[in-house]
Design a protein around this motif. Structure first.
Motif, PDB file in Angstrom:
ATOM      1  N   LEU A 280      -3.910 -36.205 -56.669  1.00 36.66           N
ATOM      2  CA  LEU A 280      -3.217 -37.460 -56.416  1.00 36.66           C
ATOM      3  C   LEU A 280      -4.033 -38.642 -56.921  1.00 36.66           C
ATOM      4  O   LEU A 280      -3.508 -39.555 -57.566  1.00 36.66           O
ATOM      5  N   GLN A 281      -5.342 -38.611 -56.671  1.00 35.96           N
ATOM      6  CA  GLN A 281      -6.204 -39.725 -57.082  1.00 35.96           C
ATOM      7  C   GLN A 281      -6.416 -39.746 -58.594  1.00 35.96           C
ATOM      8  O   GLN A 281      -6.290 -40.782 -59.243  1.00 35.96           O
ATOM      9  N   THR A 282      -6.729 -38.580 -59.190  1.00 35.13           N
ATOM     10  CA  THR A 282      -6.999 -38.550 -60.630  1.00 35.13           C
ATOM     11  C   THR A 282      -5.737 -38.805 -61.445  1.00 35.13           C
ATOM     12  O   THR A 282      -5.779 -39.469 -62.484  1.00 35.13           O
ATOM     13  N   SER A 283      -4.623 -38.292 -60.970  1.00 31.39           N
ATOM     14  CA  SER A 283      -3.367 -38.503 -61.678  1.00 31.39           C
ATOM     15  C   SER A 283      -2.967 -39.971 -61.635  1.00 31.39           C
ATOM     16  O   SER A 283      -2.538 -40.544 -62.646  1.00 31.39           O
ATOM     17  N   ALA A 284      -3.105 -40.606 -60.481  1.00 29.96           N
ATOM     18  CA  ALA A 284      -2.757 -42.026 -60.350  1.00 29.96           C
ATOM     19  C   ALA A 284      -3.704 -42.916 -61.145  1.00 29.96           C
ATOM     20  O   ALA A 284      -3.319 -43.994 -61.613  1.00 29.96           O
ATOM     21  N   SER A 285      -4.943 -42.464 -61.334  1.00 26.67           N
ATOM     22  CA  SER A 285      -5.929 -43.275 -62.065  1.00 26.67           C
ATOM     23  C   SER A 285      -5.760 -43.200 -63.575  1.00 26.67           C
ATOM     24  O   SER A 285      -6.468 -43.883 -64.307  1.00 26.67           O
ATOM     25  N   GLY A 286      -4.838 -42.361 -64.058  1.00 24.09           N
ATOM     26  CA  GLY A 286      -4.523 -42.376 -65.488  1.00 24.09           C
ATOM     27  C   GLY A 286      -4.832 -41.119 -66.272  1.00 24.09           C
ATOM     28  O   GLY A 286      -4.551 -41.057 -67.466  1.00 24.09           O
ATOM     29  N   LYS A 287      -5.390 -40.098 -65.651  1.00 25.00           N
ATOM     30  CA  LYS A 287      -5.688 -38.876 -66.384  1.00 25.00           C
ATOM     31  C   LYS A 287      -4.402 -38.151 -66.763  1.00 25.00           C
ATOM     32  O   LYS A 287      -3.397 -38.245 -66.062  1.00 25.00           O
ATOM     33  N   SER A 288      -4.430 -37.420 -67.869  1.00 26.51           N
ATOM     34  CA  SER A 288      -3.257 -36.687 -68.324  1.00 26.51           C
ATOM     35  C   SER A 288      -2.997 -35.487 -67.427  1.00 26.51           C
ATOM     36  O   SER A 288      -3.841 -35.102 -66.603  1.00 26.51           O
ATOM     37  N   LEU A 289      -1.829 -34.885 -67.586  1.00 26.95           N
ATOM     38  CA  LEU A 289      -1.496 -33.700 -66.800  1.00 26.95           C
ATOM     39  C   LEU A 289      -2.521 -32.591 -67.031  1.00 26.95           C
ATOM     40  O   LEU A 289      -2.977 -31.945 -66.091  1.00 26.95           O
ATOM     41  N   ARG A 290      -2.862 -32.384 -68.286  1.00 34.86           N
ATOM     42  CA  ARG A 290      -3.809 -31.327 -68.633  1.00 34.86           C
ATOM     43  C   ARG A 290      -5.178 -31.606 -68.024  1.00 34.86           C
ATOM     44  O   ARG A 290      -5.806 -30.721 -67.435  1.00 34.86           O
ATOM     45  N   GLU A 291      -5.660 -32.840 -68.167  1.00 32.10           N
ATOM     46  CA  GLU A 291      -6.972 -33.196 -67.623  1.00 32.10           C
ATOM     47  C   GLU A 291      -6.998 -33.053 -66.100  1.00 32.10           C
ATOM     48  O   GLU A 291      -7.991 -32.587 -65.523  1.00 32.10           O
ATOM     49  N   SER A 292      -5.884 -33.441 -65.457  1.00 34.77           N
ATOM     50  CA  SER A 292      -5.820 -33.363 -64.000  1.00 34.77           C
ATOM     51  C   SER A 292      -5.885 -31.920 -63.516  1.00 34.77           C
ATOM     52  O   SER A 292      -6.607 -31.602 -62.570  1.00 34.77           O
ATOM     53  N   PHE A 293      -5.141 -31.040 -64.168  1.00 38.52           N
ATOM     54  CA  PHE A 293      -5.150 -29.636 -63.765  1.00 38.52           C
ATOM     55  C   PHE A 293      -6.498 -28.970 -64.056  1.00 38.52           C
ATOM     56  O   PHE A 293      -6.993 -28.167 -63.270  1.00 38.52           O
ATOM     57  N   LEU A 294      -7.098 -29.324 -65.190  1.00 34.31           N
ATOM     58  CA  LEU A 294      -8.411 -28.761 -65.512  1.00 34.31           C
ATOM     59  C   LEU A 294      -9.455 -29.190 -64.489  1.00 34.31           C
ATOM     60  O   LEU A 294     -10.395 -28.451 -64.190  1.00 34.31           O
ATOM     61  N   ASP A 295      -9.270 -30.381 -63.934  1.00 29.16           N
ATOM     62  CA  ASP A 295     -10.224 -30.911 -62.964  1.00 29.16           C
ATOM     63  C   ASP A 295     -10.251 -30.090 -61.676  1.00 29.16           C
ATOM     64  O   ASP A 295     -11.261 -30.072 -60.973  1.00 29.16           O
ATOM     65  N   VAL A 296      -9.134 -29.395 -61.369  1.00 28.21           N
ATOM     66  CA  VAL A 296      -9.056 -28.648 -60.111  1.00 28.21           C
ATOM     67  C   VAL A 296      -8.885 -27.145 -60.353  1.00 28.21           C
ATOM     68  O   VAL A 296      -8.511 -26.405 -59.437  1.00 28.21           O
ATOM     69  N   ARG A 297      -9.168 -26.693 -61.560  1.00 31.99           N
ATOM     70  CA  ARG A 297      -8.925 -25.280 -61.891  1.00 31.99           C
ATOM     71  C   ARG A 297      -9.732 -24.326 -61.002  1.00 31.99           C
ATOM     72  O   ARG A 297      -9.256 -23.238 -60.660  1.00 31.99           O
ATOM     73  N   LEU A 298     -10.934 -24.731 -60.616  1.00 30.17           N
ATOM     74  CA  LEU A 298     -11.759 -23.886 -59.763  1.00 30.17           C
ATOM     75  C   LEU A 298     -11.089 -23.661 -58.408  1.00 30.17           C
ATOM     76  O   LEU A 298     -11.071 -22.542 -57.883  1.00 30.17           O
ATOM     77  N   TYR A 299     -10.524 -24.722 -57.842  1.00 32.23           N
ATOM     78  CA  TYR A 299      -9.847 -24.610 -56.564  1.00 32.23           C
ATOM     79  C   TYR A 299      -8.654 -23.656 -56.658  1.00 32.23           C
ATOM     80  O   TYR A 299      -8.419 -22.833 -55.769  1.00 32.23           O
ATOM     81  N   LEU A 300      -7.892 -23.770 -57.745  1.00 36.42           N
ATOM     82  CA  LEU A 300      -6.690 -22.952 -57.892  1.00 36.42           C
ATOM     83  C   LEU A 300      -7.032 -21.469 -58.028  1.00 36.42           C
ATOM     84  O   LEU A 300      -6.407 -20.613 -57.395  1.00 36.42           O
ATOM     85  N   VAL A 301      -8.024 -21.154 -58.848  1.00 34.35           N
ATOM     86  CA  VAL A 301      -8.426 -19.762 -59.040  1.00 34.35           C
ATOM     87  C   VAL A 301      -8.968 -19.181 -57.735  1.00 34.35           C
ATOM     88  O   VAL A 301      -8.608 -18.065 -57.328  1.00 34.35           O
ATOM     89  N   ALA A 302      -9.816 -19.938 -57.063  1.00 33.19           N
ATOM     90  CA  ALA A 302     -10.401 -19.459 -55.809  1.00 33.19           C
ATOM     91  C   ALA A 302      -9.324 -19.246 -54.748  1.00 33.19           C
ATOM     92  O   ALA A 302      -9.382 -18.285 -53.972  1.00 33.19           O
ATOM     93  N   GLY A 303      -8.323 -20.108 -54.718  1.00 34.72           N
ATOM     94  CA  GLY A 303      -7.259 -19.973 -53.744  1.00 34.72           C
ATOM     95  C   GLY A 303      -6.438 -18.710 -53.931  1.00 34.72           C
ATOM     96  O   GLY A 303      -6.151 -17.991 -52.977  1.00 34.72           O
ATOM     97  N   VAL A 304      -6.082 -18.426 -55.185  1.00 36.30           N
ATOM     98  CA  VAL A 304      -5.282 -17.234 -55.469  1.00 36.30           C
ATOM     99  C   VAL A 304      -6.069 -15.964 -55.139  1.00 36.30           C
ATOM    100  O   VAL A 304      -5.537 -15.018 -54.543  1.00 36.30           O
ATOM    101  N   LEU A 305      -7.343 -15.927 -55.508  1.00 35.86           N
ATOM    102  CA  LEU A 305      -8.168 -14.759 -55.220  1.00 35.86           C
ATOM    103  C   LEU A 305      -8.334 -14.558 -53.707  1.00 35.86           C
ATOM    104  O   LEU A 305      -8.329 -13.417 -53.216  1.00 35.86           O
ATOM    105  N   SER A 306      -8.457 -15.642 -52.974  1.00 36.94           N
ATOM    106  CA  SER A 306      -8.607 -15.546 -51.515  1.00 36.94           C
ATOM    107  C   SER A 306      -7.340 -15.006 -50.862  1.00 36.94           C
ATOM    108  O   SER A 306      -7.409 -14.252 -49.881  1.00 36.94           O
ATOM    109  N   CYS A 307      -6.186 -15.380 -51.392  1.00 34.48           N
ATOM    110  CA  CYS A 307      -4.919 -14.857 -50.859  1.00 34.48           C
ATOM    111  C   CYS A 307      -4.842 -13.341 -51.032  1.00 34.48           C
ATOM    112  O   CYS A 307      -4.413 -12.614 -50.123  1.00 34.48           O
TER     113      CYS A 307
END
Length: 418
Positions: A280-307
């Protein structure tokens, strides 16, 4: 100096820098709640049994959805306008001012619903009225969190979340050591921990110094909040509505089974919470969709593996940790673990789209899940159980993710054509 090849794979970035250390701190702070919840879960389960554990859930869970309704998208608006460099002081004051009457009305509605829950679950009505007054405090706390989220002060948010988790765990342990076997004192202790931890979110006057002269108007804040409120309420409703409706639909024993299943299966959702917070913060501050998702890729991978880990290990962990009385929760854990994967991806997409200035579009995503949940609960009302509730959650979250995928593709295509 020889560098390890695994120290900087593309998916994780360089380790050891301040950005990744901050992410690690966030993971630790936000995971403390679910992890300590897992540790306190057996204490609650063994102290209260399935029936008492269900009553505890009947007291605590409705507060989550009610708090989202009480704030009606105002926290999202506060984060958005502060991230856009509008005057912090006026944005915060407007948020608190707009929230006051709505949170009060929400509590009055909850006071009425308390009569239904009290009659069905055998929980003292006065106790429900007292504990559910926390929806007002929770709404204001969400706005204070939104302030710090808007300025990107993740450290303060991490400390508040971590302190709450620790205090809640200590409080539950203290009540258990005292030999108490009824749900009320555990609920009061948990809410007291929440209030104490929230004191860390106090905004000192020096932090209110405005960076620019531009202040958001009441109309602008309210318009954004109204648009975002559908999504804010719906995202909580789509993932928590089951726990709010269950006290009126089934027995406290089935509710106890489901509460334990949620405790285990939703631990990985902490990674989705962290991803959504940053997006929410990075997207509102002007980063692109790709940059925003890359910024949180670690969280997403860790979440799926934990499930995946939660689903595979639950047959052995649940009976061992919570007791044989809760073996009935295993299948619900496995179903909800799959649902949590969809939840992680969906909440991330919602924050990303809202940050790009499309709150109404982002609202349509969780609204799908909320509608599906309500319809399926109505359809299965007479056959309701912990397993049926878990299946409803899975179907609703899958539908929500489908709509989120369409919305992301639409935003991506729209920006590519600009």
């Amino acid at each position: 100096m020889i560098r390890s090849r695994i120290s900087s794979p593309k998916i994780f970035g360089k380790l050891g820098n301040s950005e990744n250390l901050g992410r690690l701190r966030g993971v630790i702070a936000y995971s403390m709640g679910p992890v300590l919840g897992l540790l306190s879960g057996p204490i609650l389960a063994r102290s209260l049994g399935p029936d008492g554990r269900g009553q505890f859930a009947a007291i605590m869970q409705p507060i989550s959805v009610a708090s989202a309704v009480a704030s009606v998208g105002i926290p999202t608006a506060v984060t958005y306008f502060i991230a856009k460099k509008f005057d912090r002081k006026r944005t915060l004051k407007l948020g608190l001012l707009l929230c006051a009457p709505i949170s009060t009305i929400t509590y009055l509605v909850m006071a009425w619903y308390a009569t239904v829950v009290s009659a069905n679950q055998g929980v003292n009505l006065v106790l429900l009225w007292f504990t559910w007054s926390a929806v007002i405090a929770s709404a204001f706390v969400q706005i204070l969190r939104a302030y710090w989220q808007g300025v990107g002060n993740w450290r303060k948010l991490d400390w508040e979340r971590g302190l709450f988790a620790v205090l809640r765990f200590v409080a539950v342990c203290g009540v258990a050591i005292a030999g108490i076997t009824v749900a009320g004192p555990y609920a009061i202790a948990s809410l007291t921990a929440f209030v104490i931890a929230a004191a860390l979110l106090y905004v000192p006057r020096r932090s209110l110094t405005k960076e620019v002269e531009v202040s958001p108007s009441v109309r602008a804040v309210w318009k954004y909040s109204a648009s975002a409120s559908i999504g804010t309420v719906a995202v909580v409703a789509s993932s928590r509505l089951d726990q709010v409706v269950l006290p009126a639909a089934t027995t406290s024993v089935e509710l106890g089974y489901y509460a334990v299943a949620v405790t285990v299966a939703e631990v990985p959702v902490v990674f989705g919470t962290l991803a959504a917070r940053n997006l929410l913060q990075t997207s509102a501050s002007g980063k692109s969709l790709r940059e925003s998702f890359l910024d949180v890729r670690l969280y997403l991978v860790a979440g799926v593996l934990s499930c995946g880990a939660a689903a595979l290990l639950s047959p052995s962990i649940v009976p061992l940790v919570f007791g044989e009385d809760f073996r009935e929760s295993v299948l619900s854990v496995q179903i909800l673990a799959i649902s949590s994967v969809y939840t992680i991806l969906t909440v991330s997409a919602i924050s990303l789209i809202a940050g790009k200035g499309h709150p109404l579009v982002s609202s349509l995503i969780p609204l799908t899940g909320a509608v599906l949940t309500a319809v399926l609960f109505w359809w299965e009302w007479e056959e309701m159980s912990s397993i049926v509730a878990a299946k409803i959650s899975l179907i609703s979250q899958l539908g929500t993710l489908f709509v989120a995928t369409i919305a992301i593709c639409w935003i991506w295509k729209k920006r590519a054509n600009q």
